[in-house]
Design an enzyme around this catalytic site. Structure first.
Site, PDB file in Angstrom:
ATOM      1  N   LYS A   1      57.325  42.416  51.530  1.00 52.92           N
ATOM      2  CA  LYS A   1      56.153  42.281  50.518  1.00 52.92           C
ATOM      3  C   LYS A   1      56.689  41.679  49.445  1.00 52.92           C
ATOM      4  O   LYS A   1      57.387  41.602  48.584  1.00 52.92           O
ATOM      5  CB  LYS A   1      56.270  43.477  50.390  1.00 52.92           C
ATOM      6  CG  LYS A   1      55.520  44.881  50.891  1.00 52.92           C
ATOM      7  CD  LYS A   1      53.464  43.831  51.569  1.00 52.92           C
ATOM      8  CE  LYS A   1      53.232  44.417  50.578  1.00 52.92           C
ATOM      9  NZ  LYS A   1      52.641  45.739  50.275  1.00 52.92           N
TER      10      LYS A   1
ATOM     11  N   GLU B   1      49.242  44.464  38.146  1.00 54.10           N
ATOM     12  CA  GLU B   1      48.245  45.152  38.265  1.00 54.10           C
ATOM     13  C   GLU B   1      47.969  46.362  37.355  1.00 54.10           C
ATOM     14  O   GLU B   1      47.643  47.377  36.787  1.00 54.10           O
ATOM     15  CB  GLU B   1      48.629  45.912  39.514  1.00 54.10           C
ATOM     16  CG  GLU B   1      48.193  45.415  40.698  1.00 54.10           C
ATOM     17  CD  GLU B   1      48.790  45.695  42.043  1.00 54.10           C
ATOM     18  OE1 GLU B   1      48.964  45.704  43.100  1.00 54.10           O
ATOM     19  OE2 GLU B   1      50.247  46.332  42.428  1.00 54.10           O
TER      20      GLU B   1
ATOM     21  N   HIS C   1      29.493  37.030  44.441  1.00 46.80           N
ATOM     22  CA  HIS C   1      29.312  38.147  45.109  1.00 46.80           C
ATOM     23  C   HIS C   1      30.352  38.013  46.156  1.00 46.80           C
ATOM     24  O   HIS C   1      30.943  38.525  47.282  1.00 46.80           O
ATOM     25  CB  HIS C   1      28.593  38.171  46.057  1.00 46.80           C
ATOM     26  CG  HIS C   1      26.744  37.782  45.201  1.00 46.80           C
ATOM     27  ND1 HIS C   1      25.737  38.521  45.243  1.00 46.80           N
ATOM     28  CD2 HIS C   1      26.404  36.637  44.774  1.00 46.80           C
ATOM     29  CE1 HIS C   1      24.887  38.570  44.377  1.00 46.80           C
ATOM     30  NE2 HIS C   1      25.509  37.120  44.559  1.00 46.80           N
TER      31      HIS C   1
ATOM     32  N   SER D   1      59.266  46.100  48.225  1.00 43.39           N
ATOM     33  CA  SER D   1      58.490  47.027  48.533  1.00 43.39           C
ATOM     34  C   SER D   1      59.979  48.355  48.820  1.00 43.39           C
ATOM     35  O   SER D   1      60.991  47.301  49.703  1.00 43.39           O
ATOM     36  CB  SER D   1      58.121  47.233  50.079  1.00 43.39           C
ATOM     37  OG  SER D   1      57.481  48.376  50.969  1.00 43.39           O
TER      38      SER D   1
END
Ligand code: ARG
Length: 474
Positions: free
Chosen positions: A281, A288, A154, A275
């Site tokens: 970043k 992704e 979980h 970024s």
């Protein structure tokens, strides 16, 4: 040679010809189409259905075409598909005798055969890549046999394990993905050629011979099925979709584990972006994109199944629309597989952070309850209740797992059951030590380094048994 000139008087408009032609994605079956034509012509000669002289002329032209490559064909959508383009080429080279090549053959059985030939090759390529991936994971696991981390359920801290144990869970998924491809390969390995349009032919063709020449184990035993069935495509694309799911899950974990909150893994710069506005970043864009692109496979699978479900048996032109989705699925998967492998194998797993997290949040609790069952003879449910309460009290008091001792447990037990446990304090400490917990989980499938090593040996044995030439387990 114009396919339409006999029966039809009118021409298709350019728009309709472009819309209905399969030429663009038929490029994938160009080589296979030459092979099927050669095998069929050879068999026609051997059976005395066409003369040797004509057969040899046809084969000579096909050999030339193979050397010259696809650009030698007139790839105009007016010729409809690759089968017609190849026949036109042979006609151009040897004249009207080229027409004998089509004796006892239809584009319906030929396209099914071509697709199987091309797909079998594609499957073997992916299988080889999969074996390399499993080997890469084995090497990473061997370096991390003792590197602790907390395991999650979980997405909450659950129990201590190791990076090796976790990484090898990927290897087992990939091994099953390999097996699914192998099953699909095995089932599709029967040849449709000779089914002709749908009911075979009255010419005395030898279907066993063409099957053998083309590397199939035998002919398909129903000619209607031979031209109708594309379940071999659906099945393969399902196997690829499942493999894509494995890759997507790996990427999902790399994304989560590389966050500041987890800090369990560091991706290399080669697999990261930054970024355009936030200079600090380091983003896991590659992971992704794979997570996003593997969704294409799910879509292609549904499209293929949807085309198939409404068709009656035998050949229907809708079947043509299955193939671009097949190749889009294999192309997407091939890239995703290679890139995921590169990204995972270059990632750095943070052992110190793994150790910090495994001790941070009571992941030893199950073992503590197990200890009460083993040493005190309590039913597991009672032990579960005592430890659960102990954790709640500890959290309220701001205690850590390592602050729990025998005395503390006795207090809780007294309150809940009216009796103390009287466990030796050193035993309690041992039960709370993640390293000891991992080492004692040595049942099959567990994280103990000795068991993980055994599983690695089994995986190596599985790989070694595979014939590297055909990538199939004997
Ligand atoms: N281009 C077709 C396909 O991919 C080949 C078979 C065409 N057959 C026909 N009867 N029009 O399915």
């Amino acid at each position: 040679m114009n396919l339409r000139s006999g029966r039809l008087k009118g021409q298709m408009s350019r728009e309709v010809a472009d819309f209905t032609s399969s030429l663009e994605f038929d490029r994938r079956i160009f080589q296979a189409d030459i092979l099927t034509n050669r095998a069929h012509t050879t068999m026609l000669m051997e059976q005395g259905i066409i003369s040797r002289e004509i057969g040899e002329k046809i084969i000579g032209a096909l050999v030339d075409l193979e050397k010259e490559g696809i650009d030698a064909l007139e790839l105009d959508t007016a010729v409809e598909d690759i089968h017609m383009a190849v026949e036109n080429y042979v006609t151009k080279v040897i004249g009207p005798d080229a027409g004998f090549m089509h004796t006892a053959k239809s584009r319906n059985d030929q396209v099914a055969t071509d697709l199987k030939i091309a797909l079998k090759e594609e499957i073997q390529k992916i299988q080889k890549e999969l074996l390399i991936f499993i080997e890469v994971i084995i090497e990473m696991a061997e370096e991390n046999l003792d590197t602790m981390m907390v395991g999650y359920t979980h997405m909450q801290h659950a129990q201590p394990t190791t990076f090796a144990h976790h990484l090898l869970s990927y290897a087992q998924s990939l091994k099953r993905d390999y097996g699914r491809l192998q099953d699909a390969y095995h089932r599709m390995n029967l040849c449709p050629l000779g089914s002709a349009a749908l009911t075979t032919t009255s010419f005395p063709i030898n279907r066993e011979r063409t099957a053998e020449l083309l590397g199939f184990t035998g002919p398909m035993e129903n000619s209607i099925d031979g031209v109708s069935s594309r379940d071999f495509i659906a099945e393969t694309v399902f196997a690829l979709t499942m493999l894509g799911t494995t890759l997507s899950k790996i990427c999902e974990e790399l994304i989560i584990w590389s966050t500041y909150e987890f800090r369990m893994v560091e991706l290399t710069d080669e697999f990261s972006s930054t970024s355009s506005i936030m200079p600090q970043k380091k983003n896991p864009d590659v992971a992704e994109i794979i997570r996003g692109k593997t969704a294409v496979l799910n879509g292609e699978l549904v499209t293929i199944l949807t085309i198939m479900k409404s068709l009656p048996q035998s050949y229907n032109r809708d079947l043509q629309e299955v193939t671009p989705h097949l190749w889009n699925a294999t192309d997407t998967l091939n890239s995703a597989l290679k890139i995921t492998m590169g990204m995972l194998s270059s990632a750095e797993f943070k052992g110190a952070r793994g150790e910090e997290l495994v001790r941070a949040n009571f992941s030893a609790a199950t073992e503590l309850a197990d200890l009460m069952v083993r040493d005190v003879g309590l039913p597991f449910r009672t032990a579960h209740q005592i430890v659960g309460r102990a954790v709640t009290v500890a959290l309220d008091k701001g205690m850590k797992a390592e602050d729990i001792d025998a005395h503390f447990l006795d207090e809780i037990s007294q309150e809940l059951t009216g009796e103390t446990l009287r466990i030796d304090d050193t035993v309690v400490k041992q039960a709370l030590n993640p390293r000891d917990i991992i080492n004692t989980r040595k049942v099959i499938g567990g994280p103990a380094p000795s068991m993980v090593q055994k599983v690695i040996d089994n995986l190596r044995e599985f790989i070694e048994k595979i014939d590297p030439n055909d990538c199939r387990v004997e």
